[in-house]
Design a protein around this motif. Structure first.
Motif, PDB file in Angstrom:
ATOM      1  N   LEU A   1       0.831  -1.195   0.000  1.00  0.00           N
ATOM      2  CA  LEU A   1       0.000   0.000   0.000  1.00  0.00           C
ATOM      3  C   LEU A   1       0.870   1.252   0.000  1.00  0.00           C
ATOM      4  O   LEU A   1       1.987   1.232   0.526  1.00  0.00           O
ATOM      5  CB  LEU A   1      -0.893   0.019   1.239  1.00  0.00           C
ATOM      6  CG  LEU A   1      -1.758  -1.218   1.474  1.00  0.00           C
ATOM      7  CD1 LEU A   1      -2.375  -1.178   2.868  1.00  0.00           C
ATOM      8  CD2 LEU A   1      -2.842  -1.324   0.404  1.00  0.00           C
TER       9      LEU A   1
ATOM     10  N   SER B   1      -2.474   2.784  -3.968  1.00  0.00           N
ATOM     11  CA  SER B   1      -3.116   3.664  -2.995  1.00  0.00           C
ATOM     12  C   SER B   1      -4.497   3.131  -2.637  1.00  0.00           C
ATOM     13  O   SER B   1      -5.074   2.295  -3.345  1.00  0.00           O
ATOM     14  CB  SER B   1      -3.194   5.089  -3.535  1.00  0.00           C
ATOM     15  OG  SER B   1      -3.783   5.120  -4.825  1.00  0.00           O
ATOM     16  N   THR B   2      -5.043   3.634  -1.545  1.00  0.00           N
ATOM     17  CA  THR B   2      -6.293   3.080  -1.022  1.00  0.00           C
ATOM     18  C   THR B   2      -7.477   3.312  -1.949  1.00  0.00           C
ATOM     19  O   THR B   2      -8.440   2.541  -1.923  1.00  0.00           O
ATOM     20  CB  THR B   2      -6.609   3.659   0.363  1.00  0.00           C
ATOM     21  OG1 THR B   2      -6.668   5.094   0.277  1.00  0.00           O
ATOM     22  CG2 THR B   2      -5.536   3.271   1.367  1.00  0.00           C
TER      23      THR B   2
ATOM     24  N   VAL C   1      -7.150   0.335  -4.397  1.00  0.00           N
ATOM     25  CA  VAL C   1      -6.815  -1.005  -3.909  1.00  0.00           C
ATOM     26  C   VAL C   1      -7.926  -2.006  -4.186  1.00  0.00           C
ATOM     27  O   VAL C   1      -7.668  -3.178  -4.499  1.00  0.00           O
ATOM     28  CB  VAL C   1      -6.445  -0.969  -2.404  1.00  0.00           C
ATOM     29  CG1 VAL C   1      -7.658  -0.677  -1.522  1.00  0.00           C
ATOM     30  CG2 VAL C   1      -5.777  -2.274  -1.982  1.00  0.00           C
TER      31      VAL C   1
ATOM     32  N   LEU D   1      -1.898  -7.323   3.766  1.00  0.00           N
ATOM     33  CA  LEU D   1      -1.607  -5.913   3.549  1.00  0.00           C
ATOM     34  C   LEU D   1      -0.307  -5.482   4.223  1.00  0.00           C
ATOM     35  O   LEU D   1      -0.086  -5.781   5.402  1.00  0.00           O
ATOM     36  CB  LEU D   1      -2.757  -5.059   4.090  1.00  0.00           C
ATOM     37  CG  LEU D   1      -4.151  -5.377   3.543  1.00  0.00           C
ATOM     38  CD1 LEU D   1      -5.177  -4.416   4.139  1.00  0.00           C
ATOM     39  CD2 LEU D   1      -4.174  -5.309   2.018  1.00  0.00           C
TER      40      LEU D   1
ATOM     41  N   PRO E   1       2.017  -1.813   4.431  1.00  0.00           N
ATOM     42  CA  PRO E   1       2.059  -0.400   4.043  1.00  0.00           C
ATOM     43  C   PRO E   1       3.464   0.119   3.754  1.00  0.00           C
ATOM     44  O   PRO E   1       4.438  -0.283   4.392  1.00  0.00           O
ATOM     45  CB  PRO E   1       1.484   0.298   5.281  1.00  0.00           C
ATOM     46  CG  PRO E   1       1.943  -0.566   6.416  1.00  0.00           C
ATOM     47  CD  PRO E   1       1.930  -1.985   5.892  1.00  0.00           C
TER      48      PRO E   1
ATOM     49  N   THR F   1      -3.059   1.167   6.463  1.00  0.00           N
ATOM     50  CA  THR F   1      -3.587  -0.191   6.482  1.00  0.00           C
ATOM     51  C   THR F   1      -5.061  -0.203   6.888  1.00  0.00           C
ATOM     52  O   THR F   1      -5.869  -0.935   6.284  1.00  0.00           O
ATOM     53  CB  THR F   1      -2.767  -1.080   7.428  1.00  0.00           C
ATOM     54  OG1 THR F   1      -1.416  -1.150   6.960  1.00  0.00           O
ATOM     55  CG2 THR F   1      -3.334  -2.485   7.492  1.00  0.00           C
TER      56      THR F   1
ATOM     57  N   ARG G   1      -7.299   2.180   6.532  1.00  0.00           N
ATOM     58  CA  ARG G   1      -8.116   2.730   5.447  1.00  0.00           C
ATOM     59  C   ARG G   1      -8.260   1.729   4.307  1.00  0.00           C
ATOM     60  O   ARG G   1      -9.344   1.581   3.724  1.00  0.00           O
ATOM     61  CB  ARG G   1      -7.495   4.031   4.947  1.00  0.00           C
ATOM     62  CG  ARG G   1      -7.755   5.216   5.877  1.00  0.00           C
ATOM     63  CD  ARG G   1      -7.194   6.505   5.311  1.00  0.00           C
ATOM     64  NE  ARG G   1      -5.783   6.659   5.653  1.00  0.00           N
ATOM     65  CZ  ARG G   1      -4.811   6.869   4.788  1.00  0.00           C
ATOM     66  NH1 ARG G   1      -5.074   6.920   3.494  1.00  0.00           N
ATOM     67  NH2 ARG G   1      -3.565   7.013   5.208  1.00  0.00           N
ATOM     68  N   ALA G   2      -7.184   1.047   3.985  1.00  0.00           N
ATOM     69  CA  ALA G   2      -7.250   0.043   2.924  1.00  0.00           C
ATOM     70  C   ALA G   2      -8.156  -1.122   3.315  1.00  0.00           C
ATOM     71  O   ALA G   2      -8.916  -1.638   2.485  1.00  0.00           O
ATOM     72  CB  ALA G   2      -5.849  -0.474   2.606  1.00  0.00           C
TER      73      ALA G   2
ATOM     74  N   LEU H   1     -11.382  -2.357   1.196  1.00  0.00           N
ATOM     75  CA  LEU H   1     -11.470  -3.718   0.672  1.00  0.00           C
ATOM     76  C   LEU H   1     -12.679  -4.460   1.221  1.00  0.00           C
ATOM     77  O   LEU H   1     -13.361  -5.192   0.481  1.00  0.00           O
ATOM     78  CB  LEU H   1     -10.188  -4.490   1.009  1.00  0.00           C
ATOM     79  CG  LEU H   1      -8.967  -4.143   0.164  1.00  0.00           C
ATOM     80  CD1 LEU H   1      -7.719  -4.834   0.730  1.00  0.00           C
ATOM     81  CD2 LEU H   1      -9.181  -4.562  -1.293  1.00  0.00           C
TER      82      LEU H   1
END
Length: 336
Positions: free
Chosen positions: A41, A61-62, A65, A82, A84, A105, A107-108, A112
């Motif tokens: 990420l 980037s988020t 992703v 994940l 970062p 992480t 935010r991702a 997802l």
């Protein structure tokens, strides 16, 4: 014609004669459900940046992703892991960015889980991606401090679980961290959050491309920390790996991992036979980059080398494999 006498010649080649026969007598099989795809990420918008030392592997980037993972989800890959790339301006000596419930992480994970609710999310629990010194824990008086590091790992685990991470994966190798994290998760009502322990993680020379990917090649020579040997395992030891696994299972680990992969197939085999617990293996960055370097030079066939290397893990007894080849391998498996 005379048929009496000694036994006929044993012909092992008979069962290798045709593809259908070989399929019938195969002792192991590789399935899409065996694969976990590590994802790197990065901050920003619309970012998809190739890692220089890992051809075909990208930091994303988020905001993209979910799109990045869409193909893996459609192929049936069950989970992603994940990792970062934290900008240097967001790092400090104690890795405090790791404790932010809205970090990269987290935010991702939220993005997802909203886009692909059926895909499992594994979150790496360690401080190396957040610290300036790139050690996996908090450094005090020149040493990685075990108890203070474990406190930080607990906060990370709780934040990740609340953000949608299904499996927290402590990769730090601190003593006692599995039991402490399990107690904290249960106390917060996060009883369904699983723990995949990096139980047998070796102080290996095969991690350098990963450190490139997460921005942890620190110092003037960009080699990263000179010595993680005070917490990662000695490559000479296998009995010690069994002790590590036994302790982590007793503390509440749901799954265990051996890392790296190909140089440690014997450890994978021993762990699976000794405990019968869900056992995973990480085909690490150095293994991937080593194969890709030979493939790009035409010295190895991509698909054959990739699939053979993955089958080795199944033969050793692994239940699942973290591999940067996951999507490419899944396509081959699906194609039959």
């Amino acid at each position: 014609m005379h048929y009496a006498g000694s036994f006929p010649t044993t012909r092992m080649r008979r069962n290798r004669q045709d593809a259908w026969t070989r399929a019938l007598v195969a002792e192991n099989a590789l399935h899409v459900s065996d694969l976990i795809w590590p994802i790197f990420l990065t901050e920003g918008k619309g970012q998809r940046v190739e890692v220089p030392s890992m051809p075909g592997v990208f930091r994303v980037s988020t905001d993209v992703v979910a799109e990045h993972v869409a193909e893996a989800a459609s192929l049936g890959i069950p989970a992603v892991a994940l990792f970062p790339y934290t900008p240097m301006e967001s790092r400090d000596e104690d890795g405090t960015e790791a404790l932010d419930p809205d970090n990269l992480t987290c935010r991702a994970a939220r993005a997802l889980k909203a886009a692909h609710p059926g895909v499992g999310i594994i979150g790496d629990i360690a401080l190396d991606t957040y610290t300036l010194h790139a050690h996996d824990g908090v450094v005090r008086n020149g040493e990685v401090h075990n108890e203070e590091t474990v406190e930080a790992l607990v906060t990370m685990s709780l934040n990740y679980a609340k953000a949608g991470v299904d499996v927290v994966a402590p990769s730090d190798m601190m003593d006692g961290r599995i039991g402490t994290i399990r107690r904290a998760l249960d106390a917060e009502g996060l009883i369904h959050t699983r723990i995949m322990s990096y139980a047998a993680k070796y102080a290996s020379g095969f991690y350098a491309p990963f450190r490139d990917a997460i921005g942890s090649l620190t110092g003037p020579d960009r080699t990263g920390p000179k010595d993680k040997k005070t917490y990662q395992m000695d490559p000479a030891n296998t009995d010690e790996a069994l002790r590590e696994v036994a302790l982590d299972l007793a503390e509440g680990a749901d799954m265990v991992m051996v890392k790296p992969g190909l140089p440690y197939l014997d450890v994978v085999h021993r762990v699976r036979r000794e405990f019968g617990a869900p056992t995973f293996v990480y085909q690490v960055s150095g293994e991937y980059s080593m194969l890709m370097a030979a493939i790009e030079r035409g010295w190895l066939d991509h698909d054959r080398a990739m699939m053979e290397s993955l089958m080795c893990f199944k033969r050793a007894g692994a239940n699942g494999i973290l591999t940067y080849f996951a999507v490419k391998a899944a396509k081959i498996i699906k194609a039959g």
